[in-house]
Scaffold this active site. Structure first.
Site, mmCIF file in Angstrom:
data_model
loop_
_atom_site.group_PDB
_atom_site.id
_atom_site.type_symbol
_atom_site.label_atom_id
_atom_site.label_comp_id
_atom_site.label_asym_id
_atom_site.label_seq_id
_atom_site.Cartn_x
_atom_site.Cartn_y
_atom_site.Cartn_z
ATOM 1 C CE1 TYR A 1 -4.495 1.737 -5.345
ATOM 2 C CE2 TYR A 1 -2.630 1.895 -3.845
ATOM 3 C CZ TYR A 1 -2.919 1.162 -4.498
ATOM 4 O OH TYR A 1 -2.559 0.220 -5.594
ATOM 5 C CD GLU B 1 38.692 14.996 -13.867
ATOM 6 O OE1 GLU B 1 39.596 14.736 -14.019
ATOM 7 O OE2 GLU B 1 38.581 14.612 -15.198
ATOM 8 C CG HIS C 1 -4.268 -1.743 -3.420
ATOM 9 N ND1 HIS C 1 -3.304 -2.976 -3.944
ATOM 10 C CD2 HIS C 1 -5.428 -0.956 -3.302
ATOM 11 C CE1 HIS C 1 -4.245 -2.733 -5.382
ATOM 12 N NE2 HIS C 1 -5.385 -2.439 -5.255
ATOM 13 C CG HIS D 1 3.366 -2.667 0.814
ATOM 14 N ND1 HIS D 1 4.829 -1.715 -0.041
ATOM 15 C CD2 HIS D 1 2.829 -2.544 -0.156
ATOM 16 C CE1 HIS D 1 4.347 -2.236 -1.231
ATOM 17 N NE2 HIS D 1 2.997 -2.496 -1.251
HETATM 18 ZN ZN LIG Z 1 6.629 -1.130 0.470
#
Ligand SMILES: [Zn+2]
Ligand SMILES: [Zn+2]
Lengths: 698, 698
Positions: free
Chosen positions: B240, B649, B397, B399
């Site tokens: 944001y 390899e 927004h 969390h």
């Molecule tokens: Zn999150």
């Protein structure tokens, strides 16, 4: 003729040759790619000298200390040999000499390797003779590079007590391998032949070229005749072709330097050139080899084998400007005559984009045992590519994936192949060897994008059965507007004829070709027919109602790979034109499905019955499934469309332009189906038995 | 003073200014990045002219036809404005003039937008006024660019019947937003202020700067005082911040051109400069913003907002050579005075690698509401980076992920964050909006690498509760050998104190720093403590016996995100030093775990209870779980080591060099633990209450 009298002895005379030393030295100063490549070699040489010489009595198996040390030793000697020629600094030559004298002092006293296995011929330095062959192929090059800096007495010691005993061992104890028309045989006879040239033993050269009996029934020339198809394809598949090529290329170059009159690169219709070209055509534009059969998926044409192949193809066979594009992506060249040419021409700006092309690469040494069909469209920067695997089984590393289809676009896989189940060289994962799931999963038919009958694998998953038969090519054609590959497999299941026709179709008004795919199972009896599509991306839309299992997830089946599938959803299709849309790497793929009322779609993920967490659980498929039918035809039209732009936060072209897909007629000789693109109607007819009018468009 | 009298009227005078037109024209010819950037703008302008003018009566909501057309219109006008100034071709100016006249002929007659929502102020052109503000921010720039090519009479029409009514609407009907200290307010007042400068209405400029009452309580300067932390961090998070910056940067540049005496870029301790810098520091070396809170994970500093930010920071604030590195990676510049400077200096070879640094970025406008801790080690080409999220909630927004830890290495994520659950702009996925799983999964605590108590989310997953509190910084220090970030969160759970201390520790003899992480839950009562590590890669080794569910896979829990987890395996840890090794992108990560006998490890994958297949099922975690304890301390030492080389390899350094991890003491004020690296013993003491001797190493 090929009669060998003895060779004009000059050294070095294999990859780097006496006449070119001065030019290579100048090239290292002038051409960036040669310079960086040489710097890497020199660092390797300097590290080796700093560590000192260690020639232990052979004791350990693969991965163990003495095994890794002897492997390191030939790499160090080779690096020092090159460093000596380019810098002129004698310390590098001395390192090779001293190490070879250490080997010469011990080699004869070493018995066969203590870790030998009863079913394999052992080496003396390594547990299997193959490693000894490889060791000698590189060591004899190192010796050739420093030959003139070693006093004659030391040379006599080395030749008499190391190389002659090695020649003897390879042609006697390893005689069976020496005369085998097989990749191990190539390494064996290349070691012998190269050593014969370098230490001037024409007899051994003759054996290498014509077999131990010198009758041409085996030996290098016979191998060139038999191990590749006329199109240059090697039957085990792209991953193995890459590796199998290496001794061919190295030994051929050695022959070319010593007996140019043999015109080895032109032998058998220039088969080596075709094989190098085929190995490049067996990659997608990101350089990755098509991962059919047991293959590590991260293998690309950047691997050392293809550096040799590309450099020598360019310098010794044909200087195609597009090979320089590959060399640039390889980011290195051999420090050699060939590498000089390549680096110089890249520096001169001669590179052109590698010329990928649509091709049918036949399998079998007569070219009549099926093959691989490759269709491509668009520039290397954004190419659509499909691979239809209609080759023979490809020996023990083959998968039971007849008529498997892979689709690539936008730089990566869309319909993908699992490759092999293996964490190569990761000791903690089954010692780095093939995992048990390679057999229970990766080789099974349901792990592939091809037809499965009755939840069982092709040929019952039995190698012996599968080796007896191969698919037949029905049609290959590649015009600008329409490219098609069609093949048939009649023996994968008793009493079932399998046919697949895959098409790239350029439609006016669409940016990308449509991928049209028609898969049929024809039988006198009822079967369950499953057609999986293993896809990369996330389903963002579908026309049918899903029935997602939200708890108590169950395995789909019991065996033949089905035991590893979680059944996430099962739906009946009821529309005439169903579809699934996948978003992958900012682009959409809508698969239109011509379904009748009895067809199902199963959504599955990988990971059931995997107690050691060996499988990649992020793999996902949708399986088109017909529970019961004698004949079943699956028609899909996949549109590649639109894009999302995370920078601008916009999405364009998210809706598919294809609609109304419908099968109009389907019988023994024809499939007729129709669809619309932006409302314009298209009707396609496949005439399976008419090569001259195989696809008809109205 | 900031008293505004009226401005020296010259045009253009915002991004592209009259005095620089000739130089920009020459620059387009000379500097590759300016040329390619201009070519894109010109193509956009040419496409717009080819399509013709369309100014429909506003009718549709977001994504609908009139919405998209009006959005397109301001972009087209802006492109034509630039094309006019650079080429001098009057057709571009005429396009802008004609379109503006069409708007002027209708704007006053348009009512508020018919799709307006009761809880939001509508625009007249768009359903929400925010879009009208953005429209005007770009449109006024277009007008400024073609101003001198429009006849005076037409200018009068446009200003009187479009811009004046817009100013009136924004400052009256939208007054509430205009005076809001919030991102929407920034757009509103920027539109008003820029328009005031361009059409010479000083009164509106004054309102934009100081609020509608002109008392400085609101307006642009107040926003600069309040919306960023003293370190330039924007509370909603990096994703944001990127977006929020844009109107600040554009309006500030306009102020700078018109009233340089305000020294706007130096205002509030150069807060704008700090904010631009912070937004770049909030990315990993691949350009991706740290995806905390609701974030689209593919967003990088290539986005347009940062192109503006970087160009103006370089040209108008401080010409740091490392900003050119970012501009190069952005692959474009503004076609403007600033873009010219940047493109010219890049062409002159002045770019230096972007200077990423370890930093504590405080949150809150006084810098006292927690923050983000970033530790970095190594060059941009291969950087280890950890992010500890100890910021405040970050509004709607945010969390519920207090003390979440992310780890980046080798160009990508190792311990990762899900970001938001959303297919942005993918209509078929919930209209492109946040998916229901954004709430049920992405925001929940267990979706993050942080402590979960009793299978519930922080603050009960309630925004109101979470907004009341923020974590506290305990320690931030970054020396060459040892970098540490430590923070505490006391309110996420009633009666539980959470502490996390994350360290990058440079140990002699190891190529990469060790990541040491100590997470504690301290409580007077018993709880279940879970510590998930969401990781990228494949587990290749673990010290404990797994108990893999091979069929009938079940969801781990019922709610707070646990309902979305498949429980793949659950084991008791019994050793003093347990570990898990992950292979990711050819490199190994071994997480050593100091476990006591009662701790468990749960292996989980994502995807249960996801009926619409919205979740990314490839996500995987191991959860360290203590079923019952009042206090619990999780100590992990993650070694980054070795590599596999698919080309050669080979595998090197697959074995971890760390051993014998053990917690020696753990109480209210100290955690003491020890481990060995290549047999050398290390003892670390964390003194939680002693900032001056926070970490002690013996
Ligand atoms: Zn999150
Ligand atoms: Zn396969």
């Amino acid at each position: 003729g090929t009669a060998v009298q003895g060779f004009a002895q000059q050294h070095p005379n294999i990859m780097l040759t006496k006449a070119n030393i001065a030019a290579v030295r100048q090239g290292v100063a002038k051409y960036p790619l040669l310079r960086s490549s040489f710097n890497e070699v020199k660092q390797q040489a300097d590290r080796a000298i700093a560590k000192g010489i260690d020639v232990p009595v052979p004791k350990d198996g693969a991965g163990g200390y003495t095994h890794e040390q002897h492997k390191q030793n030939y790499q160090s000697m080779n690096a020092c040999g090159i460093a000596y020629q380019v810098t002129g600094d004698k310390k590098y030559a001395a390192f090779v000499k001293d190490m070879l004298l250490k080997y010469a002092a011990q080699y004869e006293s070493w018995p066969q390797h203590p870790k030998k296995k009863s079913n394999q011929i052992p080496g003396k330095i390594f547990w299997q003779c193959l490693n000894d062959f490889v060791w000698q192929v590189y060591t004899i090059q190192a010796y050739d590079l420093v030959h003139d800096a070693i006093p004659a007495g030391d040379r006599a010691t080395i030749e008499q007590h190391l190389f002659m005993p090695i020649l003897h061992y390879f042609t006697n104890e390893c005689k069976e391998t020496f005369d085998l028309i097989h990749n191990h045989g190539t390494w064996c006879l290349s070691a012998v032949g190269m050593t014969g040239y370098v230490i001037n033993k024409p007899d051994y050269v003759q054996m290498a070229l014509k077999g131990s009996a010198k009758d041409g029934k085996t030996g290098f020339l016979a191998q060139l005749d038999q191990l590749f198809s006329p199109d240059g394809y090697y039957t085990e598949g792209p991953y193995y072709q890459r590796y199998a090529m290496l001794p061919f290329v190295i030994f051929a170059k050695t022959i070319q330097q010593n007996q140019p009159q043999l015109q080895i690169f032109k032998y058998h219709n220039s088969i080596l050139s075709k094989a190098i070209d085929a190995s490049l055509q067996l990659t997608y534009t990101n350089g990755a080899f098509f991962p059919v059969n047991d293959a590590m998926k991260d293998k690309t044409f950047q691997s050392e084998e293809l550096v040799y192949g590309v450099d020598i193809a360019y310098a010794d066979i044909k200087s195609q400007a597009d090979l320089l594009d590959v060399a640039k992506q390889q980011k290195r060249v051999m420090v050699s005559d060939a590498g000089l040419r390549v680096a110089k021409d890249i520096a001169a700006g001669k590179a052109k984009p590698f010329q990928y092309r649509s091709a049918w690469l036949s399998d079998g040494n007569k070219g009549d045992e099926g093959g691989l069909g490759i269709l491509r469209s668009g520039p290397n920067t954004d190419q659509q590519c499909i691979l239809l695997k209609a080759a023979s089984q490809g020996m023990g590393h083959g998968h039971f994936d007849r008529l498997n289809l892979l689709y690539y676009d936008n730089g990566g896989e869309i319909f993908s192949d699992y490759g092999s189940a293996r964490f190569l060289n990761i000791e903690s994962k089954f010692g780095g060897d093939y995992l048990p799931e390679n057999k229970t999963w990766a080789k099974q038919t349901v792990a592939h994008n091809t037809l499965v009958a009755d939840e069982t694998s092709h040929y019952g998953g039995e190698l012996k059965n599968a080796e007896k038969y191969h698919p037949e090519l029905l049609k290959f054609a590649a015009s600008e507007q329409l490219q098609v590959i069609s093949a048939e497999e009649d023996h994968a299941y008793d009493g079932i004829k399998m046919q697949r026709t895959s098409i790239l179709f350029k439609v006016p008004g669409l940016d990308k070709d449509l991928l049209i795919d028609v898969v049929r199972g024809l039988s006198g009896k009822d079967h369950q027919y499953d057609l999986p599509f293993w896809y990369q991306g996330h389903i963002t839309d579908q026309s049918f109602k899903t029935n997602v299992v939200t708890n108590n997830l169950k395995a789909l089946g019991k065996k033949d790979g089905y035991q590893h599938l979680w059944l996430n959803s099962q739906s009946n299709l009821h529309n005439g034109d169903d579809h699934i849309t996948i978003l992958n790497n900012l682009r959409f793929y809508t698969i239109h499905i011509a379904a009748d009322s009895a067809m199902q779609v199963k959504l599955v993920t990988l990971g059931a019955n995997d107690p050691n967490m060996d499988l990649r659980t992020e793999e996902k498929a949708f399986i088109l499934s017909k529970p019961k039918a004698a004949n079943q035809t699956f028609v899909t039209v996949t549109e590649t469309h639109g894009r999302t732009d995370p920078t601008g936060e916009t999405t364009t072209g998210a809706a598919s332009n294809v609609s109304d897909l419908k099968v109009l007629k389907d019988d023994e000789t024809q499939t007729i189906f129709a669809f619309r693109v932006k409302q314009k109607a298209y009707k396609l007819t496949i005439n399976y038995t008419n090569k001259n009018n195989f696809i008809q468009i109205n």
